[in-house]
Design a protein around this motif. Structure first.
Motif, PDB file in Angstrom:
ATOM      1  N   PRO A 379       0.819  -1.221   0.000  1.00  0.00           N
ATOM      2  CA  PRO A 379       0.000   0.000   0.000  1.00  0.00           C
ATOM      3  C   PRO A 379       0.850   1.267   0.000  1.00  0.00           C
ATOM      4  O   PRO A 379       1.875   1.330   0.680  1.00  0.00           O
ATOM      5  CB  PRO A 379      -0.783  -0.120   1.316  1.00  0.00           C
ATOM      6  CG  PRO A 379       0.106  -0.937   2.208  1.00  0.00           C
ATOM      7  CD  PRO A 379       0.803  -1.914   1.303  1.00  0.00           C
ATOM      8  N   ARG A 380       0.429   2.251  -0.762  1.00  0.00           N
ATOM      9  CA  ARG A 380       1.133   3.552  -0.801  1.00  0.00           C
ATOM     10  C   ARG A 380       0.115   4.683  -0.836  1.00  0.00           C
ATOM     11  O   ARG A 380      -0.994   4.520  -1.362  1.00  0.00           O
ATOM     12  CB  ARG A 380       2.026   3.640  -2.051  1.00  0.00           C
ATOM     13  CG  ARG A 380       3.174   2.666  -2.083  1.00  0.00           C
ATOM     14  CD  ARG A 380       4.161   2.871  -0.945  1.00  0.00           C
ATOM     15  NE  ARG A 380       4.778   4.168  -0.960  1.00  0.00           N
ATOM     16  CZ  ARG A 380       6.093   4.384  -1.060  1.00  0.00           C
ATOM     17  NH1 ARG A 380       6.911   3.351  -1.144  1.00  0.00           N
ATOM     18  NH2 ARG A 380       6.577   5.600  -1.032  1.00  0.00           N
ATOM     19  N   ILE A 381       0.552   5.827  -0.317  1.00  0.00           N
ATOM     20  CA  ILE A 381      -0.280   7.026  -0.339  1.00  0.00           C
ATOM     21  C   ILE A 381       0.530   8.172  -0.940  1.00  0.00           C
ATOM     22  O   ILE A 381       1.740   8.013  -1.192  1.00  0.00           O
ATOM     23  CB  ILE A 381      -0.761   7.404   1.086  1.00  0.00           C
ATOM     24  CG1 ILE A 381       0.447   7.586   2.020  1.00  0.00           C
ATOM     25  CG2 ILE A 381      -1.718   6.348   1.616  1.00  0.00           C
ATOM     26  CD1 ILE A 381       0.085   8.127   3.390  1.00  0.00           C
ATOM     27  N   TYR A 382      -0.112   9.314  -1.157  1.00  0.00           N
ATOM     28  CA  TYR A 382       0.625  10.479  -1.663  1.00  0.00           C
ATOM     29  C   TYR A 382       1.706  10.867  -0.657  1.00  0.00           C
ATOM     30  O   TYR A 382       1.511  10.729   0.567  1.00  0.00           O
ATOM     31  CB  TYR A 382      -0.335  11.653  -1.887  1.00  0.00           C
ATOM     32  CG  TYR A 382      -1.109  11.563  -3.182  1.00  0.00           C
ATOM     33  CD1 TYR A 382      -0.640  12.183  -4.342  1.00  0.00           C
ATOM     34  CD2 TYR A 382      -2.294  10.852  -3.260  1.00  0.00           C
ATOM     35  CE1 TYR A 382      -1.335  12.093  -5.541  1.00  0.00           C
ATOM     36  CE2 TYR A 382      -3.007  10.749  -4.450  1.00  0.00           C
ATOM     37  CZ  TYR A 382      -2.521  11.370  -5.588  1.00  0.00           C
ATOM     38  OH  TYR A 382      -3.206  11.268  -6.782  1.00  0.00           O
ATOM     39  N   GLU A 431       5.867  -3.081  -6.110  1.00  0.00           N
ATOM     40  CA  GLU A 431       5.276  -1.896  -5.484  1.00  0.00           C
ATOM     41  C   GLU A 431       5.314  -0.709  -6.446  1.00  0.00           C
ATOM     42  O   GLU A 431       6.321  -0.478  -7.117  1.00  0.00           O
ATOM     43  CB  GLU A 431       6.078  -1.548  -4.232  1.00  0.00           C
ATOM     44  CG  GLU A 431       5.683  -0.248  -3.566  1.00  0.00           C
ATOM     45  CD  GLU A 431       6.740   0.198  -2.574  1.00  0.00           C
ATOM     46  OE1 GLU A 431       6.465   0.163  -1.380  1.00  0.00           O
ATOM     47  OE2 GLU A 431       7.847   0.596  -3.010  1.00  0.00           O
ATOM     48  N   HIS A 432       4.220   0.046  -6.521  1.00  0.00           N
ATOM     49  CA  HIS A 432       4.165   1.290  -7.297  1.00  0.00           C
ATOM     50  C   HIS A 432       4.047   2.466  -6.324  1.00  0.00           C
ATOM     51  O   HIS A 432       3.334   2.361  -5.320  1.00  0.00           O
ATOM     52  CB  HIS A 432       2.971   1.281  -8.245  1.00  0.00           C
ATOM     53  CG  HIS A 432       3.187   0.441  -9.490  1.00  0.00           C
ATOM     54  ND1 HIS A 432       3.800  -0.785  -9.472  1.00  0.00           N
ATOM     55  CD2 HIS A 432       2.884   0.687 -10.798  1.00  0.00           C
ATOM     56  CE1 HIS A 432       3.861  -1.270 -10.713  1.00  0.00           C
ATOM     57  NE2 HIS A 432       3.304  -0.400 -11.535  1.00  0.00           N
ATOM     58  N   VAL A 433       4.706   3.570  -6.640  1.00  0.00           N
ATOM     59  CA  VAL A 433       4.691   4.712  -5.722  1.00  0.00           C
ATOM     60  C   VAL A 433       4.019   5.918  -6.381  1.00  0.00           C
ATOM     61  O   VAL A 433       4.019   6.067  -7.600  1.00  0.00           O
ATOM     62  CB  VAL A 433       6.111   5.085  -5.227  1.00  0.00           C
ATOM     63  CG1 VAL A 433       6.807   3.876  -4.636  1.00  0.00           C
ATOM     64  CG2 VAL A 433       6.953   5.676  -6.332  1.00  0.00           C
ATOM     65  N   VAL A 434       3.460   6.768  -5.544  1.00  0.00           N
ATOM     66  CA  VAL A 434       2.709   7.914  -6.025  1.00  0.00           C
ATOM     67  C   VAL A 434       3.621   9.134  -6.115  1.00  0.00           C
ATOM     68  O   VAL A 434       4.419   9.387  -5.213  1.00  0.00           O
ATOM     69  CB  VAL A 434       1.535   8.248  -5.076  1.00  0.00           C
ATOM     70  CG1 VAL A 434       0.508   9.118  -5.803  1.00  0.00           C
ATOM     71  CG2 VAL A 434       0.898   7.003  -4.534  1.00  0.00           C
ATOM     72  N   PHE A 488      11.548  -4.828  -3.284  1.00  0.00           N
ATOM     73  CA  PHE A 488      10.560  -4.648  -2.217  1.00  0.00           C
ATOM     74  C   PHE A 488       9.965  -3.230  -2.234  1.00  0.00           C
ATOM     75  O   PHE A 488       8.820  -3.046  -2.579  1.00  0.00           O
ATOM     76  CB  PHE A 488      11.196  -4.937  -0.856  1.00  0.00           C
ATOM     77  CG  PHE A 488      11.488  -6.399  -0.621  1.00  0.00           C
ATOM     78  CD1 PHE A 488      10.693  -7.384  -1.172  1.00  0.00           C
ATOM     79  CD2 PHE A 488      12.556  -6.786   0.174  1.00  0.00           C
ATOM     80  CE1 PHE A 488      10.944  -8.727  -0.941  1.00  0.00           C
ATOM     81  CE2 PHE A 488      12.814  -8.125   0.416  1.00  0.00           C
ATOM     82  CZ  PHE A 488      12.015  -9.102  -0.148  1.00  0.00           C
ATOM     83  N   HIS A 489      10.794  -2.242  -1.829  1.00  0.00           N
ATOM     84  CA  HIS A 489      10.237  -0.898  -1.625  1.00  0.00           C
ATOM     85  C   HIS A 489      11.176   0.182  -2.179  1.00  0.00           C
ATOM     86  O   HIS A 489      12.365  -0.056  -2.366  1.00  0.00           O
ATOM     87  CB  HIS A 489      10.053  -0.620  -0.135  1.00  0.00           C
ATOM     88  CG  HIS A 489       9.142  -1.582   0.546  1.00  0.00           C
ATOM     89  ND1 HIS A 489       7.784  -1.596   0.343  1.00  0.00           N
ATOM     90  CD2 HIS A 489       9.412  -2.583   1.419  1.00  0.00           C
ATOM     91  CE1 HIS A 489       7.247  -2.552   1.080  1.00  0.00           C
ATOM     92  NE2 HIS A 489       8.216  -3.171   1.735  1.00  0.00           N
ATOM     93  N   GLY A 490      10.598   1.349  -2.379  1.00  0.00           N
ATOM     94  CA  GLY A 490      11.398   2.477  -2.825  1.00  0.00           C
ATOM     95  C   GLY A 490      10.603   3.762  -2.782  1.00  0.00           C
ATOM     96  O   GLY A 490       9.461   3.793  -2.299  1.00  0.00           O
ATOM     97  N   ASN A 491      11.221   4.820  -3.280  1.00  0.00           N
ATOM     98  CA  ASN A 491      10.592   6.131  -3.267  1.00  0.00           C
ATOM     99  C   ASN A 491      11.059   6.959  -4.440  1.00  0.00           C
ATOM    100  O   ASN A 491      12.129   6.708  -5.014  1.00  0.00           O
ATOM    101  CB  ASN A 491      10.909   6.860  -1.950  1.00  0.00           C
ATOM    102  CG  ASN A 491      10.135   6.274  -0.780  1.00  0.00           C
ATOM    103  OD1 ASN A 491       8.931   6.510  -0.647  1.00  0.00           O
ATOM    104  ND2 ASN A 491      10.798   5.453   0.029  1.00  0.00           N
ATOM    105  N   PHE A 492      10.246   7.952  -4.778  1.00  0.00           N
ATOM    106  CA  PHE A 492      10.545   8.843  -5.904  1.00  0.00           C
ATOM    107  C   PHE A 492      10.869  10.215  -5.340  1.00  0.00           C
ATOM    108  O   PHE A 492      10.206  10.692  -4.417  1.00  0.00           O
ATOM    109  CB  PHE A 492       9.308   8.944  -6.814  1.00  0.00           C
ATOM    110  CG  PHE A 492       9.570   9.689  -8.088  1.00  0.00           C
ATOM    111  CD1 PHE A 492       9.933   9.020  -9.253  1.00  0.00           C
ATOM    112  CD2 PHE A 492       9.429  11.088  -8.146  1.00  0.00           C
ATOM    113  CE1 PHE A 492      10.159   9.707 -10.435  1.00  0.00           C
ATOM    114  CE2 PHE A 492       9.649  11.780  -9.324  1.00  0.00           C
ATOM    115  CZ  PHE A 492      10.015  11.092 -10.468  1.00  0.00           C
TER     116      PHE A 492
END
Ligand SMILES: [Fe+2]
Length: 495
Positions: A379-382, A431-434, A488-492
């Motif tokens: 799960p991801r949020i803004y 995982e997709h990030v916003v 697994f995880h990451g960020n933009f």
């Protein structure tokens, strides 16, 4: 708790006791067995070991990258999965690799680097494993006297100033240059905090402040961290729990920290820390509410039993009602499935799938919950919405009879409406990030970006969607010329 007393308590942690004890029978994966299985099941490519680092000047782009979509998508995940013919026994043990996809004016470049932890450096030099871990047992392994000796920095990556931090769970964050991905070393957050557990799921609040926790498995003590946007320690504290198993994620609200302890105990009989954990259906999922200012416990609630890796977000109403969502499992079978993958075995009968449950807990302890149809994870949020009421929740999902995630979806938390996109049966989705749009709206607009492995062509692509219209499919698909293992995880970050 003042700083002096915190440090005194921290000294009691006894970190050596947190370590896996390499006394169990030999447990490890076998490279030849995996390759044999890979020839029959090409989807196992997602769990093949990486043996080189890459720099790619230009990715092949299908469609058009949206105007204004500039920045870097950092991803982390286990990538070095074997040495000298031996595979790790569990996927979670693999050495982390950072992937950086850099977007600039419609052009995409790529760079990846292993995180050069002390373990990575020593074992690469030796050409074989030197240390046993949470599941893997290596004959005549070296003694492990601190968690960071087996830190593989493989779970998440966040941006902190110009640096990035590769995160694990049981030890320190590892600092790398955000530009060239060169490893700088472990992050030391201050006196008495060196080597302390720092979870892979910190939350960044509306002001850019970083909140995190770390669980010392042996003592059950949980450390809390409050850091400035530049990673400077502002506050730390500790509470005592009687929980000693995996605690992967947590939440913040405007005023509180939410620790949610899964229904796990340490009654398992297998070897190594991972196999000692067992699901206990008589043990509730336990919510511990901690005041963000005092870092003291203010409430405890027992919820129906379950296991959770990930939470999307938590928030609270003015009347003190707490809300949060979670990806809920009815058992802990998924942990064994991650071990089977390392041996080339994919569970094709009843794979574990998580259901999204949204909890509501009033100040006087009344608990209600809503279940969202379908299954979902990651799960991801803004960005910077952690702790505030979010209208949108993005997740990956299995939309066919695959035993991996092959789609993405957006849940409208007010209406319950779901917008989704099915990549197709032959894609394995990460995982997709916003990413916020140019207007900076944190409830809608912007983009969703994430990688997927296309199994038939043995290539990974990064996909950019309009966050408000996933069903329309990606506006751009940017292809690597090779298959990257599932991360697994990451960020933009927009830079
Ligand atoms: Fe995670």
């Amino acid at each position: 708790m003042d700083r002096r007393s915190f440090i005194q308590k921290a000294g009691l942690l006894g970190l050596a006791a947190t370590l896996p004890q390499p006394l169990w029978a030999m447990m490890q994966g076998n490279k030849q067995a995996f390759l044999k299985a890979l020839a029959l099941q090409p989807e196992l490519l997602a769990y093949a070991s990486v043996d080189r680092e890459r720099d790619i000047d230009s990715l092949t782009i299908e469609g058009k990258i949206p105007e204004g979509f500039n920045g870097t998508l950092y991803r982390n995940g286990p990538a070095m999965l074997e040495r000298n013919g031996i595979r790790y026994a569990h996927l979670f043990e693999g050495d982390g690799m950072i992937r950086a996809y850099h977007f600039k004016d419609g052009h995409v470049s790529y760079k990846d680097r292993f995180v050069k932890t002390p373990k990575y450096i020593e074992e690469q030099k030796a050409g074989h494993f030197l240390y046993s871990g949470a599941a893997t047992s290596i004959a005549n392994s070296r003694a492990v006297t601190s968690p960071d000796m087996i830190n593989v920095a493989n779970t998440n990556v966040i941006t902190v100033g110009d640096d990035i931090w590769a995160l694990w769970e049981a030890g320190s964050a590892t600092c790398l240059s955000g530009n060239n991905l060169e490893t700088k070393g472990f992050v030391n957050l201050g006196d008495g905090l060196k080597g302390m557990p720092f979870s892979a799921h910190p939350k960044v609040d509306a002001n850019g402040h970083i909140w995190n926790f770390g669980l010392d498995y042996s003592s059950g003590r949980v450390i809390f961290y409050h850091l400035s946007p530049s990673g400077k320690l502002l506050k730390a504290g500790m509470i005592k729990t009687d929980y000693h198993a995996m605690l992967h994620d947590f939440l913040i609200t405007e005023n509180h920290i939410l620790l949610i302890l899964p229904s796990l105990d340490m009654s398992g009989h297998g070897g190594g820390f991972f196999n000692q954990m067992a699901y206990n259906s008589d043990q509730p999922l336990r919510l511990i509410v901690v005041d963000k200012n005092t870092l003291e416990v203010t409430a405890r609630h027992d919820l129906p039993p379950g296991f959770v890796f990930h939470f999307g977000n938590g928030w609270e109403d003015r009347d003190g009602t707490i809300h949060f969502d979670c990806c809920h499992y009815d058992n802990f079978d998924i942990m064994a499935e991650f071990a089977d993958l390392m041996q080339g075995k994919i569970n094709t009968s009843t794979p574990s799938n998580a259901q999204t449950i949204i909890y509501h807990i009033t100040k006087d302890g009344k608990i209600s919950r809503d279940k969202v149809a379908g299954n979902a994870e990651f799960p991801r949020i803004y960005p910077h919405m952690a702790g505030l009421k979010n209208q949108a929740l993005f997740q990956t999902s299995t939309l066919s009879d695959n035993n991996w995630q092959d789609g993405v979806r957006r849940i409208d938390m007010d209406s319950g409406k779901i917008d989704l996109y099915h990549y197709g049966d032959d894609f394995m989705v990460e995982e997709h990030v916003v990413v916020e749009g140019p207007q900076g709206n944190k409830q809608s607009g912007g983009w969703l970006v994430g990688a997927a492995l296309h199994i038939p062509s043995k290539r990974t692509c990064v996909n950019i969607f309009d966050a408000d219209n996933l069903a329309a499919g990606p506006r751009a698909r940017c292809w690597l010329n090779f298959a990257a293992p599932i991360g697994f995880h990451g960020n933009f970050i927009k830079r």
